[in-house]
Enzyme design. Structure first.
Site, PDB file in Angstrom:
ATOM      1  N   ASP A  56       0.868  -1.191   0.000  1.00 31.06           N
ATOM      2  CA  ASP A  56       0.000   0.000   0.000  1.00 31.06           C
ATOM      3  C   ASP A  56       0.905   1.243   0.000  1.00 31.06           C
ATOM      4  OD1 ASP A  56      -1.842   1.981   0.385  1.00 31.06           O
ATOM      5  OD2 ASP A  56      -2.482   1.318   2.372  1.00 31.06           O
ATOM      6  N   ASP A 156      -3.528   2.527  -5.474  1.00 32.98           N
ATOM      7  CA  ASP A 156      -2.236   2.446  -4.772  1.00 32.98           C
ATOM      8  C   ASP A 156      -2.066   1.192  -3.921  1.00 32.98           C
ATOM      9  OD1 ASP A 156      -3.944   3.071  -2.671  1.00 32.98           O
ATOM     10  OD2 ASP A 156      -2.448   4.306  -1.662  1.00 32.98           O
ATOM     11  N   GLU A 157      -2.827   0.155  -4.216  1.00 33.15           N
ATOM     12  CA  GLU A 157      -2.743  -1.063  -3.400  1.00 33.15           C
ATOM     13  C   GLU A 157      -2.744  -2.301  -4.268  1.00 33.15           C
ATOM     14  OE1 GLU A 157      -5.644  -1.763  -0.105  1.00 33.15           O
ATOM     15  OE2 GLU A 157      -6.050   0.342  -0.488  1.00 33.15           O
TER      16      GLU A 157
HETATM   17  P1  TTP Z   1      -5.511   5.372   0.977  1.00 38.86           P
HETATM   18  O1  TTP Z   1      -4.552   4.287   0.639  1.00 38.86           O
HETATM   19  O2  TTP Z   1      -6.679   5.036   1.823  1.00 38.86           O
HETATM   20  O3  TTP Z   1      -4.766   6.560   1.707  1.00 38.86           O
HETATM   21  P2  TTP Z   1      -3.361   7.224   1.402  1.00 38.86           P
HETATM   22  O4  TTP Z   1      -2.560   6.448   0.417  1.00 38.86           O
HETATM   23  O5  TTP Z   1      -3.559   8.654   1.043  1.00 38.86           O
HETATM   24  O6  TTP Z   1      -2.675   7.204   2.818  1.00 38.86           O
HETATM   25  P3  TTP Z   1      -2.050   5.964   3.621  1.00 38.86           P
HETATM   26  O7  TTP Z   1      -2.215   4.728   2.769  1.00 38.86           O
HETATM   27  O8  TTP Z   1      -0.626   6.337   3.845  1.00 38.86           O
HETATM   28  O9  TTP Z   1      -2.827   5.910   4.887  1.00 38.86           O
HETATM   29  O10 TTP Z   1      -6.075   5.997  -0.356  1.00 38.86           O
HETATM   30  C1  TTP Z   1      -5.338   6.065  -1.572  1.00 38.86           C
HETATM   31  C2  TTP Z   1      -5.705   7.351  -2.289  1.00 38.86           C
HETATM   32  O11 TTP Z   1      -7.103   7.371  -2.538  1.00 38.86           O
HETATM   33  C3  TTP Z   1      -5.390   8.584  -1.496  1.00 38.86           C
HETATM   34  O12 TTP Z   1      -4.055   9.032  -1.662  1.00 38.86           O
HETATM   35  C4  TTP Z   1      -6.404   9.560  -2.037  1.00 38.86           C
HETATM   36  C5  TTP Z   1      -7.593   8.709  -2.421  1.00 38.86           C
HETATM   37  N1  TTP Z   1      -8.646   8.810  -1.390  1.00 38.86           N
HETATM   38  C6  TTP Z   1      -9.634   9.782  -1.566  1.00 38.86           C
HETATM   39  O13 TTP Z   1      -9.652  10.503  -2.578  1.00 38.86           O
HETATM   40  N2  TTP Z   1     -10.581   9.939  -0.590  1.00 38.86           N
HETATM   41  C7  TTP Z   1     -10.612   9.162   0.544  1.00 38.86           C
HETATM   42  O14 TTP Z   1     -11.487   9.343   1.405  1.00 38.86           O
HETATM   43  C8  TTP Z   1      -9.576   8.176   0.716  1.00 38.86           C
HETATM   44  C9  TTP Z   1      -9.557   7.333   1.954  1.00 38.86           C
HETATM   45  C10 TTP Z   1      -8.623   8.040  -0.271  1.00 38.86           C
HETATM   46 CA    CA Z   2      -2.272   4.177   0.563  1.00 41.60          CA
END
Ligand code: TTP
Ligand code: CA
Length: 414
Positions: A56, A156-157
């Site tokens: 992730d 991103d996962e």
């Molecule tokens: P996540 O993987 O949930 O979050 P992140 O990568 O920003 O942070 P981390 O993994 O370090 O906790 O989400 C991936 C992307 O999806 C994030 O960069 C932006 C988007 N996203 C939104 O647009 N709205 C949201 O509510 C969430 C949770 C994510």
């Molecule tokens: Ca992430």
């Protein structure tokens, strides 16, 4: 497959009514239920050996912004979806970890985020989805190019089955995870967090434990204890509605669930959810890596004999890998533009290098010549001793369909 299951099914049936709540019968029943009802074609033996990575990327959109504007790294930065109604109307998409220190988080109204960062030097940016998708493609390609079972689940996962590369050994998996994280950072300057576990469920929860830039390894033996110490909401897919229903049944922890049988939960939750939760609370998850659609890359990785001492053997291995990749390209009627070579060393460190050709190619000679050139450069530049190379891979990507084209004969030559 069903034939093979008839015996155990009879066994379960004959014992089931008398002692169905014992954990062994519960386990057997859930196993059969998954195989028969959810139609998963897998064997217990295979499940018991798996090593699954969940990768992730950290604060993804905000980290993409940092790549093109490195000055953002040391100050709070917040990526927002502006609704356009008023200047600050809209929500936070994500933010870097500097901004998180002040309580800013995803889905928060922009106005609230601004109030939390009042008097602080911080940057608010609009989202740029095409750019994030470009970075996502590059990031996923690095991981996909290992040629193992790969499933991207969001921008991103992803999950990858690295059972083979790690020899199904969790100590090796830790070393490999470190090396993979470093390789990704070197290539695209981006951090990610990696969870390693015996199945998708455990690896997914584990990747969130040590963010950012973390690695959490949960071995098969530790998985039950690990999940028992998690909260019910940590189980992916458990929303507030399910949590509330569980609460109304007096269930407040994962251990509470693991002490129940599916039958005690099915009326309140339905059979599928009850099965999933009882399995999950015992660290069991049968869901498989789902390789999606047509492959965006073609590759082959082989394990080398231990006693490689000269370049001749490297040449032979490279030729055999290129032949296999070329045959595959030819069968699919595709040309490639990006060639990636992967070398995995004895200590599980690995080196990979990608080259983009000027034009699409489906020529064996070009594939072979470039592969050999890159392999030699990689060995020399990294001072790799030949007998240290454990696995070698040739992967082509940026594929283009050329079947049906008049020029096909020119693309493929023998
Ligand atoms: P996540 O993987 O949930 O979050 P992140 O990568 O920003 O942070 P981390 O993994 O370090 O906790 O989400 C991936 C992307 O999806 C994030 O960069 C932006 C988007 N996203 C939104 O647009 N709205 C949201 O509510 C969430 C949770 C994510
Ligand atoms: Ca992430």
């Amino acid at each position: 497959m069903y034939q093979a299951l008839l015996q155990p099914l009879k066994y379960v049936n004959s014992h089931f009514h008398t002692c169905y709540s014992t954990s062994w019968n519960n386990f057997l029943f859930q196993e059969l239920f998954n195989k028969l009802v959810l139609n998963e074609n897998i064997s217990l033996n295979e499940i018991g050996k798996k090593i699954i990575f969940h990768i992730d990327f950290d604060y993804f959109y905000a980290q993409c912004e940092e790549i093109r504007k490195p000055d953002l790294r040391n100050i709070p930065s917040v990526v927002c979806v502006y609704s356009g109604r008023e200047e600050d109307s809209g929500v936070v998409s994500t933010c870097n970890y500097e901004a998180r220190k002040y309580g800013v988080k995803a889905a928060m109204p922009i106005r609230l985020a601004k109030s939390k960062l009042k008097d602080i030097e911080a940057i608010f940016l609009p989202t740029d989805m095409p750019y994030y998708h470009d970075i996502s493609r590059n990031a996923m390609r690095i991981i996909e190019n290992y040629g193992e079972l790969f499933e991207q689940v969001s921008v991103d996962e992803c999950y990858v089955d690295f059972t083979k590369i790690t020899n199904s050994d969790f100590d090796d998996a830790k070393i490999f995870a470190n090396s993979l994280q470093k390789n990704i950072k070197d290539q695209i300057n981006m951090t990610c967090s990696i969870g390693v576990g015996p199945n998708k469920l455990i690896s997914k929860i584990a990747s969130g434990i040590n963010k950012p830039n973390g690695i959490t390894v949960v071995s098969r033996e530790d998985a039950k204890n690990f999940i028992s110490n998690c909260k019910i909401e940590d189980i992916p897919g458990v929303g507030p509605k399910t949590a509330k229903k569980l609460e109304s049944l007096g269930i407040g922890s994962i251990s509470d669930i693991s002490n129940k049988s599916i039958f005690e939960l099915r009326d309140a939750l339905g059979y599928k959810t009850a099965t999933f939760l009882v399995n999950a609370s015992n660290a069991i998850d049968y869901s498989q890596i789902k390789v999606r659609g047509t492959s965006k890359q073609i590759g082959k990785i082989v394990t080398l004999k231990k006693d490689i001492v000269d370049f001749e053997q490297i040449n032979l291995t490279a030729a055999s890998l290129c032949t296999s990749v070329y045959e595959n390209l030819r069968n699919k009627g595709q040309a490639f533009r990006i060639l990636t070579i992967i070398l995995i060393l004895e200590n599980l460190q690995h080196v990979s290098f990608s080259k983009s050709l000027k034009l699409y190619s489906a020529s064996f000679d070009e594939l072979h010549k470039n592969s050999l050139f890159i392999i030699k450069e990689m060995i020399n530049n990294n001072s790799i001793s030949l007998d240290n190379i454990r696995r070698m891979g040739v992967v082509v990507s940026d594929l283009k369909d050329i079947s049906g084209q008049d020029s096909l004969v020119n693309y493929f030559e023998n």
